[in-house]
Design a protein around this motif. Structure first.
Motif, PDB file in Angstrom:
ATOM      1  N   THR A  44      24.045  -6.135  26.699  1.00 26.91           N
ATOM      2  CA  THR A  44      23.616  -4.980  27.491  1.00 26.91           C
ATOM      3  C   THR A  44      22.465  -4.215  26.845  1.00 26.91           C
ATOM      4  O   THR A  44      22.085  -3.152  27.334  1.00 26.91           O
ATOM      5  N   ASN A  45      21.908  -4.738  25.759  1.00 30.41           N
ATOM      6  CA  ASN A  45      20.813  -4.036  25.088  1.00 30.41           C
ATOM      7  C   ASN A  45      19.644  -3.842  26.046  1.00 30.41           C
ATOM      8  O   ASN A  45      19.239  -4.772  26.742  1.00 30.41           O
ATOM      9  N   GLY A  46      19.108  -2.634  26.065  1.00 25.68           N
ATOM     10  CA  GLY A  46      18.044  -2.302  27.004  1.00 25.68           C
ATOM     11  C   GLY A  46      18.500  -1.397  28.121  1.00 25.68           C
ATOM     12  O   GLY A  46      17.717  -1.047  29.005  1.00 25.68           O
ATOM     13  N   GLN A  64      10.079   0.389  33.347  1.00 24.23           N
ATOM     14  CA  GLN A  64       9.127   0.163  32.267  1.00 24.23           C
ATOM     15  C   GLN A  64       9.094   1.325  31.282  1.00 24.23           C
ATOM     16  O   GLN A  64       8.830   1.125  30.088  1.00 24.23           O
ATOM     17  N   ASP A  65       9.354   2.544  31.749  1.00 23.80           N
ATOM     18  CA  ASP A  65       9.374   3.691  30.835  1.00 23.80           C
ATOM     19  C   ASP A  65      10.454   3.504  29.771  1.00 23.80           C
ATOM     20  O   ASP A  65      10.239   3.809  28.595  1.00 23.80           O
ATOM     21  N   ARG A  66      11.612   2.998  30.198  1.00 24.17           N
ATOM     22  CA  ARG A  66      12.687   2.751  29.231  1.00 24.17           C
ATOM     23  C   ARG A  66      12.310   1.612  28.285  1.00 24.17           C
ATOM     24  O   ARG A  66      12.530   1.692  27.083  1.00 24.17           O
ATOM     25  N   ALA A  67      11.739   0.544  28.810  1.00 27.88           N
ATOM     26  CA  ALA A  67      11.318  -0.591  27.982  1.00 27.88           C
ATOM     27  C   ALA A  67      10.283  -0.153  26.950  1.00 27.88           C
ATOM     28  O   ALA A  67      10.325  -0.584  25.784  1.00 27.88           O
ATOM     29  N   ARG A 112      19.224  -8.148  35.684  1.00 27.94           N
ATOM     30  CA  ARG A 112      18.694  -7.907  34.342  1.00 27.94           C
ATOM     31  C   ARG A 112      18.104  -6.500  34.236  1.00 27.94           C
ATOM     32  O   ARG A 112      17.526  -5.981  35.199  1.00 27.94           O
ATOM     33  N   ASN A 113      18.212  -5.934  33.042  1.00 29.70           N
ATOM     34  CA  ASN A 113      17.611  -4.632  32.780  1.00 29.70           C
ATOM     35  C   ASN A 113      16.159  -4.817  32.318  1.00 29.70           C
ATOM     36  O   ASN A 113      15.671  -5.951  32.236  1.00 29.70           O
ATOM     37  N   PRO A 114      15.433  -3.750  32.001  1.00 33.23           N
ATOM     38  CA  PRO A 114      14.020  -3.890  31.633  1.00 33.23           C
ATOM     39  C   PRO A 114      13.755  -4.749  30.408  1.00 33.23           C
ATOM     40  O   PRO A 114      12.623  -5.203  30.227  1.00 33.23           O
ATOM     41  N   LEU A 115      14.754  -4.991  29.567  1.00 36.14           N
ATOM     42  CA  LEU A 115      14.576  -5.877  28.417  1.00 36.14           C
ATOM     43  C   LEU A 115      15.096  -7.279  28.681  1.00 36.14           C
ATOM     44  O   LEU A 115      15.134  -8.107  27.771  1.00 36.14           O
ATOM     45  N   GLY A 116      15.530  -7.544  29.903  1.00 33.87           N
ATOM     46  CA  GLY A 116      15.987  -8.869  30.257  1.00 33.87           C
ATOM     47  C   GLY A 116      17.457  -9.136  30.001  1.00 33.87           C
ATOM     48  O   GLY A 116      17.935 -10.249  30.220  1.00 33.87           O
TER      49      GLY A 116
END
Length: 524
Positions: free
Chosen positions: A472-474, A345-348, A441-445
């Motif tokens: 790969t955005n996020g 969540q910190d990255r998001a 999935r990464n923090p942005l989905g």
């Protein structure tokens, strides 16, 4: 808000074929349901196997830049295959720029040193344009930007033509296998099987399996994103010509305005909305048209804004202004270093702070819109579309919720510029990786990748799977969906592969020698 999607009209996105009976050389139920494939299972299905060390799936600019790095690092053409439906790496990108009103003669949103054809970034686009035009203006522009001039950006045609030269120099065409990629599955014993449906007439079987140690996935955008109101109107009233997404062909709207006065509703606050407005106003000025323009912003920005004084974005007249997609430090400054250390969540949260819809400041755009406000043919406001219905004589009735209360307007057309990218599941290869390849999935989905751009959870020792581009955005590196972002991803992938012994290290000696070869146009 739920968002519907449609398939991207360009050729980069695979379409689902109608199901057919299983035939020799086709995928069997056993293979479709199995996450890990054995050589024997593929052989039993009668699918021919092609062995090649490195496979890149997609064939767009992401594949092109990665292959370019590997060729410069000494990998021969025989060790690489690019699986694609595209005629050229820039085909899908050129399609999107053209329909969103950036033809070859107009300028992109990319800086002078972001050169997909030139991993060194020198000579930059500005230097090359100055030499080609025998004018110092591009160099002066770069010297004084952004204080005394807008940021320099290259013309679309310059980028495509330079990529074509590099395409020929590295013998890219010899590495291409034409067809549609169905899936990538991990192989028992290491590496991967990539299943290709070859172009018609090029193979005696319907499927071909490429068995490789390394796979690179760069499939571009999974599809167009349509907000529910537009999709519902189009499906209910079968009207695909008056209510359009800016990333699909919509020249018919400009032609209707050439033939008779009309009103257009533009929705969105990004670079494409800026380009659509410029096209409408350029046509109005050049042809003496009486076009009225309504411009609805979901968020109406009136001043500079941001979480603190060191992270602020200029704004006004509804727009959030920023020179490029992200602050420049995401490509090589403090934001790049900071994001690389963050998880979850910190990255998001940080992405949310420096992301968001924005457009570059261009003096000509601001002059056009200012003149439109003074002369009362350009009207910008904050609001939401609450309903769309057919109007008389081919018009569209638009119900709006605004700060001044509900309003109803009758327009010739609606051009939606609110978004391009659908969920990654809209692309069948990415969906299959989520279901059977171990990907997450990464923090942005989007697709979760390591700092080296290896797709997390997909390792098949000694093989590796990598991904780059918008999917790969996020991740740990922002700005992936840009020319420079694709180059940085390619560099990280090449460095990782060098550590695995697949390619040579791009040290000072090799780099200098390879730059001289590039500068003289010598084939690798």
């Amino acid at each position: 808000m739920r968002e519907d999607t449609i398939r991207l009209p360009g050729p980069a996105v695979a379409a689902d074929p109608a199901p057919e009976a299983v035939r020799p050389g086709d995928l069997t139920p056993e293979l479709i349901a199995t996450d890990w494939w054995s050589d024997d299972a593929v052989a039993r299905a009668g699918i021919p196997v092609v062995d090649v060390p490195f496979v890149s799936v997609g064939g767009g600019i992401g594949s092109f830049v990665t292959v370019d790095y590997l060729r410069i690092c000494g990998v021969p053409t025989s060790a690489i295959r690019v699986l694609t439906q595209l005629e050229s790496p820039w085909e899908s990108y050129e399609y999107l720029t053209r329909v969103s009103q950036i033809p070859r003669g107009e300028r992109l949103r990319s800086d002078s040193a972001s050169c997909p054809d030139n991993i060194w970034g020198f000579p930059s686009y500005a230097v090359r344009e100055a030499l080609a035009t025998k004018s110092p203006r591009p160099l002066w522009n770069v010297l004084v930007e952004p204080i005394l001039a807008d940021y320099y950006t290259p013309k679309a045609g310059q980028a495509f033509e330079s990529m074509e030269r590099e395409h020929d120099r590295i013998d890219y065409a010899s590495m291409v296998a034409k067809g549609q990629v169905r899936m990538v599955r991990r192989r028992i014993g290491g590496g991967y099987f990539t299943i290709l449906t070859p172009a018609e007439g090029t193979s005696p079987t319907r499927r071909v399996a490429y068995r490789s140690r390394y796979v690179h996935v760069a499939v571009g955008y999974p599809g167009l994103k349509f907000l529910p109101d537009l999709m519902e109107y189009r499906e209910r009233h079968r009207d695909y010509g008056s209510v359009v997404n800016a990333y699909e062909p919509h020249e018919q709207i400009y032609q209707r305005l050439h033939a008779a006065p009309g009103t257009v509703l533009v929705r969105g606050g990004g670079i494409v909305a800026s380009r659509v407005l410029q096209r409408l106003i350029d046509d109005r000025d050049a042809r003496g048209l009486q076009t009225q323009i309504l411009h609805v912003f979901r968020t109406f920005v009136t001043k500079a804004h941001g979480p603190h004084v060191w992270m602020r974005r200029r704004g006004g007249d509804g727009w959030a202004y920023q020179g490029f997609n992200y602050p420049k430090s995401v490509w090589g400054g403090q934001l790049k270093a900071r994001v690389r250390k963050l998880e979850g969540q910190d990255r998001a949260d940080l992405y949310k702070q420096f992301g968001g819809t924005n457009t570059p400041i261009r003096r000509n755009w601001r002059e056009q819109q200012g003149r439109g406000r003074r002369e009362r043919w350009y009207h910008a406001f904050q609001g939401e579309i609450t309903g769309l219905t057919p109007g008389p004589s081919g018009t569209v009735q638009v119900a709006l919720s605004t700060q001044q209360g509900p309003q109803n307007v009758q327009v010739t057309a609606v051009i939606d510029c609110t978004g391009l990218e659908a969920d990654i599941r809209e692309h069948r290869v990415l969906a299959d990786l989520l279901d059977h390849g171990g990907a997450g999935r990464n923090p942005l989905g989007r697709l979760d990748v390591e700092r080296s751009f290896e797709v997390r959870g997909t390792r098949s020792e000694p093989g590796r799977m990598y991904a780059s581009g918008s999917a790969t955005n996020g991740g740990y590196f922002p700005g992936v969906d840009t020319f420079l972002g694709l180059q940085i991803a390619a560099q990280e992938i090449a460095d990782d592969l060098e550590g695995l012994g697949f390619c040579a290290r791009l040290g000072p000696v090799r780099s200098t020698r390879q730059w001289w070869q590039w500068a003289r146009g010598r084939k690798i």
